[in-house]
Design a protein around this motif. Structure first.
Motif, PDB file in Angstrom:
ATOM      1  N   VAL A 131     -12.127  28.517   1.195  1.00  0.00           N
ATOM      2  CA  VAL A 131     -12.114  29.178   2.825  1.00  0.00           C
ATOM      3  C   VAL A 131     -11.718  27.846   3.817  1.00  0.00           C
ATOM      4  O   VAL A 131     -11.125  28.387   4.766  1.00  0.00           O
ATOM      5  N   ARG A 132     -12.198  26.573   3.608  1.00  0.00           N
ATOM      6  CA  ARG A 132     -11.554  25.631   4.396  1.00  0.00           C
ATOM      7  C   ARG A 132     -10.001  25.666   4.752  1.00  0.00           C
ATOM      8  O   ARG A 132      -9.634  25.331   5.769  1.00  0.00           O
ATOM      9  N   LYS A 133      -9.412  25.918   3.671  1.00  0.00           N
ATOM     10  CA  LYS A 133      -7.840  25.748   3.545  1.00  0.00           C
ATOM     11  C   LYS A 133      -7.573  27.138   4.581  1.00  0.00           C
ATOM     12  O   LYS A 133      -6.473  27.169   5.452  1.00  0.00           O
ATOM     13  N   GLN A 134      -8.264  28.126   4.574  1.00  0.00           N
ATOM     14  CA  GLN A 134      -7.853  29.701   5.170  1.00  0.00           C
ATOM     15  C   GLN A 134      -8.199  29.233   6.544  1.00  0.00           C
ATOM     16  O   GLN A 134      -7.482  29.644   7.630  1.00  0.00           O
ATOM     17  N   MET A 135      -9.346  28.589   6.847  1.00  0.00           N
ATOM     18  CA  MET A 135      -9.808  28.196   8.213  1.00  0.00           C
ATOM     19  C   MET A 135      -8.506  27.384   8.987  1.00  0.00           C
ATOM     20  O   MET A 135      -8.257  27.720  10.198  1.00  0.00           O
ATOM     21  N   PHE A 136      -7.957  26.576   8.221  1.00  0.00           N
ATOM     22  CA  PHE A 136      -6.918  25.557   8.753  1.00  0.00           C
ATOM     23  C   PHE A 136      -5.689  26.414   9.082  1.00  0.00           C
ATOM     24  O   PHE A 136      -5.347  26.147  10.160  1.00  0.00           O
ATOM     25  N   GLU A 137      -5.378  27.190   8.313  1.00  0.00           N
ATOM     26  CA  GLU A 137      -4.215  27.982   8.309  1.00  0.00           C
ATOM     27  C   GLU A 137      -4.258  29.175   9.647  1.00  0.00           C
ATOM     28  O   GLU A 137      -3.468  29.338  10.477  1.00  0.00           O
ATOM     29  N   LEU A 138      -5.304  29.621   9.792  1.00  0.00           N
ATOM     30  CA  LEU A 138      -5.731  30.401  11.029  1.00  0.00           C
ATOM     31  C   LEU A 138      -5.693  29.795  12.296  1.00  0.00           C
ATOM     32  O   LEU A 138      -5.142  30.295  13.141  1.00  0.00           O
ATOM     33  N   MET A 139      -6.320  28.463  12.033  1.00  0.00           N
ATOM     34  CA  MET A 139      -6.272  27.802  13.327  1.00  0.00           C
ATOM     35  C   MET A 139      -4.722  27.322  13.632  1.00  0.00           C
ATOM     36  O   MET A 139      -4.487  27.312  14.997  1.00  0.00           O
ATOM     37  N   VAL A 140      -3.999  26.991  13.003  1.00  0.00           N
ATOM     38  CA  VAL A 140      -2.303  26.774  13.064  1.00  0.00           C
ATOM     39  C   VAL A 140      -1.996  28.152  13.616  1.00  0.00           C
ATOM     40  O   VAL A 140      -1.078  27.688  14.526  1.00  0.00           O
ATOM     41  N   GLU A 141      -2.263  29.120  13.185  1.00  0.00           N
ATOM     42  CA  GLU A 141      -1.368  30.454  13.787  1.00  0.00           C
ATOM     43  C   GLU A 141      -1.927  30.570  15.269  1.00  0.00           C
ATOM     44  O   GLU A 141      -1.278  30.855  15.948  1.00  0.00           O
ATOM     45  N   ARG A 142      -3.183  30.089  15.581  1.00  0.00           N
ATOM     46  CA  ARG A 142      -3.528  30.207  16.888  1.00  0.00           C
ATOM     47  C   ARG A 142      -3.154  29.085  17.733  1.00  0.00           C
ATOM     48  O   ARG A 142      -3.006  29.314  19.224  1.00  0.00           O
ATOM     49  N   VAL A 143      -2.877  28.088  17.207  1.00  0.00           N
ATOM     50  CA  VAL A 143      -2.537  26.819  18.151  1.00  0.00           C
ATOM     51  C   VAL A 143      -1.081  26.697  18.476  1.00  0.00           C
ATOM     52  O   VAL A 143      -0.607  26.583  19.506  1.00  0.00           O
ATOM     53  N   GLU A 144      -0.263  26.903  17.203  1.00  0.00           N
ATOM     54  CA  GLU A 144       0.885  26.851  17.559  1.00  0.00           C
ATOM     55  C   GLU A 144       1.968  27.526  18.532  1.00  0.00           C
ATOM     56  O   GLU A 144       2.946  26.792  19.258  1.00  0.00           O
ATOM     57  N   PRO A 145       1.518  28.753  18.990  1.00  0.00           N
ATOM     58  CA  PRO A 145       2.263  29.642  19.690  1.00  0.00           C
ATOM     59  C   PRO A 145       1.936  28.925  21.303  1.00  0.00           C
ATOM     60  O   PRO A 145       3.065  29.134  22.426  1.00  0.00           O
ATOM     61  N   GLN A 146       1.129  27.948  21.468  1.00  0.00           N
ATOM     62  CA  GLN A 146       0.930  27.348  22.880  1.00  0.00           C
ATOM     63  C   GLN A 146       1.617  25.946  22.906  1.00  0.00           C
ATOM     64  O   GLN A 146       1.450  25.346  23.838  1.00  0.00           O
ATOM     65  N   ILE A 147       2.333  25.483  21.723  1.00  0.00           N
ATOM     66  CA  ILE A 147       2.931  24.388  21.970  1.00  0.00           C
ATOM     67  C   ILE A 147       4.584  24.472  22.035  1.00  0.00           C
ATOM     68  O   ILE A 147       5.069  25.619  21.632  1.00  0.00           O
ATOM     69  N   PRO A 148       5.238  23.996  22.970  1.00  0.00           N
ATOM     70  CA  PRO A 148       6.496  24.038  23.319  1.00  0.00           C
ATOM     71  C   PRO A 148       7.444  24.081  22.316  1.00  0.00           C
ATOM     72  O   PRO A 148       7.439  23.313  21.304  1.00  0.00           O
TER      73      PRO A 148
END
Length: 214
Positions: A131-148
C-alpha cells in the motif's frame, strides 16, 4: 485467504464494527497489544463472529490497512502541491499525535509495520508495504503536473524526488513531536511547502538559464 465455515451471520455492519474496533485498539495498543478477544469485546460481537470474518489478526490488520487506504486516497487531494503537503504534514503527521484522531493515528501505526523488523513476513506488514508503494505512486501522479515541463524534461525523476522529500518531512515531523519537540504542524507544513515551492522555482530558473546559454 478463505474464511471459516459459516456459523455466524455476515453483514456489512458487523464487518464495519470489527474494523472500527480494531482501529480503535490499534492506535492505543499497537499491533502487538491488540487481541481478537478485545476486538470482539469492543465491537460487541461474539469472538467467534470476529474469527468468522477474519481468520486471524494478520488478516484483520491486512484488511484494516486497505480500509484506511481508501480513506487516505479520498482525503489526500488538493489543487496545489502546497495543499497536498499541508494535508500530509498537518493532517496525517499532526493528527497522528492525537490518539483520538483514529483515521490519522492509524497512519503512523502503519508506518511502524515498515520499521518493525520482527514482523518481517507478517501478512499485515507485507500488505502495508504494498500500500505504501501505491501511496507513493498516487502522490507522484498528483505532484508531477504542477512541476514545469522544462524541469521534468531535464530531470524526469524530479517529481518523484519531491514526493520522497515530502514523505520524509511528514515522517520526520511526527518523530520530532513524538520525541517531545514543540511542533506546530500547521506552521511547519506551510514552511515546508514554501521551501519545496522555492526549490522547484530555483530548479526551473536554473534550467531556463542553461537553455539561454545554449
Amino acid at each position: 485467504m478463505t474464511r471459516r465455515s459459516r456459523t455466524h451471520q455476515s453483514t456489512p455492519s458487523n464487518e464495519q464494527a470489527i474494523l472500527d474496533a480494531a482501529l480503535t485498539l490499534a492506535v492505543t495498543a499497537g499491533y502487538e497489544g491488540t487481541t481478537m478477544a478485545e476486538v470482539a469485546r469492543l465491537s460487541g460481537l461474539p469472538v467467534g463472529s470476529v474469527y468468522w470474518h477474519f481468520n486471524n489478526k494478520e488478516q484483520l490488520f491486512s484488511e484494516l490497512i486497505d480500509y484506511c487506504f481508501e480513506t487516505w486516497k479520498a482525503d489526500h487531494t488538493g489543487p496545489t502541491n502546497r495543499d497536498l503537503l499541508r494535508r500530509s504534514i498537518a493532517g496525517s503527521a499532526g493528527g497522528s499525535v492525537n490518539p483520538e484522531n483514529k483515521a490519522e493515528a492509524f497512519w503512523i501505526l502503519a508506518l511502524l509495520f515498515a520499521l518493525e523488523k520482527r514482523l518481517t513476513g507478517n501478512l499485515a506488514r507485507e500488505r502495508y508495504l504494498e500500500v505504501r508503494k501505491q501511496m507513493f505512486e498516487l502522490m507522484v501522479e498528483r505532484v508531477e503536473p504542477q512541476i514545469p515541463d522544462s524541469v521534468l524534461a531535464v530531470d524526469p525523476e524530479f517529481g518523484r524526488k519531491m514526493v520522497v522529500l515530502g514523505r520524509a518531512l511528514t515522517d520526520g515531523f511526527y518523530i520530532a513531536a513524538s520525541s517531545g519537540d514543540d511542533i506546530d504542524f500547521l506552521e511547519f507544513a506551510d514552511l515546508s511547502a514554501s521551501a519545496v515551492e522555492a526549490l522547484i522555482a530555483r530548479r526551473a530558473a536554473a534550467v531556463a538559464a542553461d537553455e539561454e546559454k545554449q
